[in-house]
Motif scaffolding. Sequence first.
Motif, PDB file in Angstrom:
ATOM      1  N   CYS A 104       0.866  -1.176   0.000  1.00  0.00           N
ATOM      2  CA  CYS A 104       0.000   0.000   0.000  1.00  0.00           C
ATOM      3  C   CYS A 104       0.902   1.225   0.000  1.00  0.00           C
ATOM      4  N   PHE A 105       0.599   2.176  -0.838  1.00  0.00           N
ATOM      5  CA  PHE A 105       1.445   3.351  -1.087  1.00  0.00           C
ATOM      6  C   PHE A 105       2.761   2.921  -1.754  1.00  0.00           C
ATOM      7  N   ALA A 106       3.459   2.009  -1.119  1.00  0.00           N
ATOM      8  CA  ALA A 106       4.693   1.442  -1.659  1.00  0.00           C
ATOM      9  C   ALA A 106       4.821   0.060  -1.037  1.00  0.00           C
ATOM     10  N   LYS A 107       5.757  -0.711  -1.533  1.00  0.00           N
ATOM     11  CA  LYS A 107       5.945  -2.051  -0.965  1.00  0.00           C
ATOM     12  C   LYS A 107       6.762  -1.910   0.317  1.00  0.00           C
ATOM     13  N   ILE A 108       6.058  -1.898   1.448  1.00  0.00           N
ATOM     14  CA  ILE A 108       6.671  -1.613   2.737  1.00  0.00           C
ATOM     15  C   ILE A 108       6.820  -2.913   3.527  1.00  0.00           C
ATOM     16  N   PRO A 109       8.034  -3.265   3.923  1.00  0.00           N
ATOM     17  CA  PRO A 109       8.218  -4.508   4.686  1.00  0.00           C
ATOM     18  C   PRO A 109       7.693  -4.369   6.106  1.00  0.00           C
ATOM     19  N   VAL A 110       7.091  -5.451   6.593  1.00  0.00           N
ATOM     20  CA  VAL A 110       6.610  -5.549   7.970  1.00  0.00           C
ATOM     21  C   VAL A 110       7.369  -6.683   8.636  1.00  0.00           C
ATOM     22  N   GLU A 111       7.889  -6.438   9.825  1.00  0.00           N
ATOM     23  CA  GLU A 111       8.604  -7.502  10.522  1.00  0.00           C
ATOM     24  C   GLU A 111       7.647  -8.667  10.778  1.00  0.00           C
ATOM     25  N   PRO A 112       7.984  -9.881  10.349  1.00  0.00           N
ATOM     26  CA  PRO A 112       7.051 -11.006  10.462  1.00  0.00           C
ATOM     27  C   PRO A 112       6.637 -11.307  11.898  1.00  0.00           C
ATOM     28  N   PHE A 113       5.407 -11.758  12.035  1.00  0.00           N
ATOM     29  CA  PHE A 113       4.886 -12.146  13.349  1.00  0.00           C
ATOM     30  C   PHE A 113       3.884 -13.272  13.171  1.00  0.00           C
ATOM     31  N   ASP A 114       3.730 -14.074  14.204  1.00  0.00           N
ATOM     32  CA  ASP A 114       2.707 -15.107  14.256  1.00  0.00           C
ATOM     33  C   ASP A 114       1.547 -14.616  15.098  1.00  0.00           C
ATOM     34  N   VAL A 115       0.364 -15.117  14.790  1.00  0.00           N
ATOM     35  CA  VAL A 115      -0.797 -14.753  15.594  1.00  0.00           C
ATOM     36  C   VAL A 115      -1.246 -15.965  16.403  1.00  0.00           C
ATOM     37  N   ASP A 116      -1.918 -15.685  17.491  1.00  0.00           N
ATOM     38  CA  ASP A 116      -2.445 -16.752  18.339  1.00  0.00           C
ATOM     39  C   ASP A 116      -3.861 -17.137  17.956  1.00  0.00           C
ATOM     40  N   PHE A 117      -4.644 -16.151  17.487  1.00  0.00           N
ATOM     41  CA  PHE A 117      -6.043 -16.399  17.151  1.00  0.00           C
ATOM     42  C   PHE A 117      -6.375 -15.678  15.849  1.00  0.00           C
ATOM     43  N   GLU A 118      -6.739 -16.455  14.827  1.00  0.00           N
ATOM     44  CA  GLU A 118      -7.216 -15.891  13.570  1.00  0.00           C
ATOM     45  C   GLU A 118      -8.736 -15.823  13.645  1.00  0.00           C
ATOM     46  N   VAL A 119      -9.289 -14.616  13.458  1.00  0.00           N
ATOM     47  CA  VAL A 119     -10.719 -14.426  13.686  1.00  0.00           C
ATOM     48  C   VAL A 119     -11.435 -14.125  12.381  1.00  0.00           C
ATOM     49  N   GLY A 120     -12.736 -14.422  12.393  1.00  0.00           N
ATOM     50  CA  GLY A 120     -13.580 -14.160  11.239  1.00  0.00           C
ATOM     51  C   GLY A 120     -14.973 -13.750  11.674  1.00  0.00           C
ATOM     52  N   ASP A 121     -15.814 -13.546  10.700  1.00  0.00           N
ATOM     53  CA  ASP A 121     -17.149 -13.002  10.950  1.00  0.00           C
ATOM     54  C   ASP A 121     -17.936 -13.830  11.961  1.00  0.00           C
ATOM     55  N   GLY A 122     -18.481 -13.152  12.968  1.00  0.00           N
ATOM     56  CA  GLY A 122     -19.313 -13.810  13.959  1.00  0.00           C
ATOM     57  C   GLY A 122     -18.583 -14.380  15.152  1.00  0.00           C
ATOM     58  N   ASP A 123     -17.252 -14.408  15.103  1.00  0.00           N
ATOM     59  CA  ASP A 123     -16.496 -14.920  16.250  1.00  0.00           C
ATOM     60  C   ASP A 123     -16.697 -14.010  17.461  1.00  0.00           C
ATOM     61  N   GLU A 124     -16.713 -14.613  18.635  1.00  0.00           N
ATOM     62  CA  GLU A 124     -16.795 -13.857  19.883  1.00  0.00           C
ATOM     63  C   GLU A 124     -15.757 -14.401  20.857  1.00  0.00           C
ATOM     64  N   PHE A 125     -15.185 -13.507  21.630  1.00  0.00           N
ATOM     65  CA  PHE A 125     -14.247 -13.923  22.661  1.00  0.00           C
ATOM     66  C   PHE A 125     -14.305 -12.904  23.792  1.00  0.00           C
ATOM     67  N   THR A 126     -13.902 -13.346  24.974  1.00  0.00           N
ATOM     68  CA  THR A 126     -13.918 -12.481  26.152  1.00  0.00           C
ATOM     69  C   THR A 126     -12.498 -12.323  26.668  1.00  0.00           C
ATOM     70  N   ILE A 127     -12.064 -11.071  26.770  1.00  0.00           N
ATOM     71  CA  ILE A 127     -10.750 -10.760  27.341  1.00  0.00           C
ATOM     72  C   ILE A 127     -10.903  -9.540  28.236  1.00  0.00           C
ATOM     73  N   LEU A 128     -10.159  -9.531  29.336  1.00  0.00           N
ATOM     74  CA  LEU A 128     -10.249  -8.468  30.334  1.00  0.00           C
ATOM     75  C   LEU A 128     -11.701  -8.188  30.723  1.00  0.00           C
ATOM     76  N   ASP A 129     -12.476  -9.247  30.846  1.00  0.00           N
ATOM     77  CA  ASP A 129     -13.871  -9.165  31.292  1.00  0.00           C
ATOM     78  C   ASP A 129     -14.774  -8.411  30.331  1.00  0.00           C
ATOM     79  N   SER A 130     -14.356  -8.232  29.091  1.00  0.00           N
ATOM     80  CA  SER A 130     -15.205  -7.625  28.074  1.00  0.00           C
ATOM     81  C   SER A 130     -15.379  -8.610  26.920  1.00  0.00           C
ATOM     82  N   THR A 131     -16.557  -8.551  26.300  1.00  0.00           N
ATOM     83  CA  THR A 131     -16.867  -9.426  25.179  1.00  0.00           C
ATOM     84  C   THR A 131     -16.641  -8.692  23.866  1.00  0.00           C
ATOM     85  N   PHE A 132     -15.908  -9.324  22.967  1.00  0.00           N
ATOM     86  CA  PHE A 132     -15.611  -8.770  21.658  1.00  0.00           C
ATOM     87  C   PHE A 132     -16.290  -9.629  20.597  1.00  0.00           C
TER      88      PHE A 132
END
Length: 208
Positions: free
Chosen positions: A94-122
């Motif tokens: 986007c704008f230019a080809k900008i490198p991002v330092e690679p990272f792994d994720v713990d949770f891949e989310v999609g439409d309708g997913d719900e989770f609770t963290i810090l006592d709040s629902t997302f």
Amino acid sequence: MNYDVIITSMCSTNTYILHSGNSAIIVDPGDDARNITEYLDRKSLIPKFILITHNHFDHVGAVARLKSYFTDIKIYAPRIDYKLLKDAEFICDCFAKIPVEPFDVDFEVGDGDEFTILDSTFKVISTPGHTQGGVCYIIDGKTILTGDTLFRRGVGRTDLPSGDAQSLRASIKRLYELDGDYAVLPGHGEPTTLQEERDGNPYVRRNP
């Protein structure tokens, strides 16, 4: 849950720090890990989670560095956008080809997913348009983190790779169709409310 905003990256991204007690959630950490960590230190906050709305560098640029600082932090990211970024070998086209330092994720989310963290629902709502796999997060049925989908009197651009104007309009109308009003915390600019945007957003009207 309380929140503060740190402006990060060359794009003036709103990086939100949601916090309850001394625990925090970092939303869309733009490429300014030092600013974020210094803020957390000043406030004596311990980050437990990172939430990502989409895969642009100004929203994920500090993820890897923060993970190296806070090794127990858990990362939530939209499934489609994370795959696109990973397949592109962490080059944000986007704008230019900008490198991002690679990272792994713990949770891949999609439409309708719900989770609770810090006592709040997302709740996750798929909102493609600005990017193919962008999402919004509804917090406790009161607040929406809209990333670069919906701004105060504006919308996300669709002329970047994987953007699509028709999809964005459909995503915003989907947000408008939610029952009731919500505080809206966008990825750039000032906060707003969903009702304000239903009534006055010049780019997408509720009833054109």
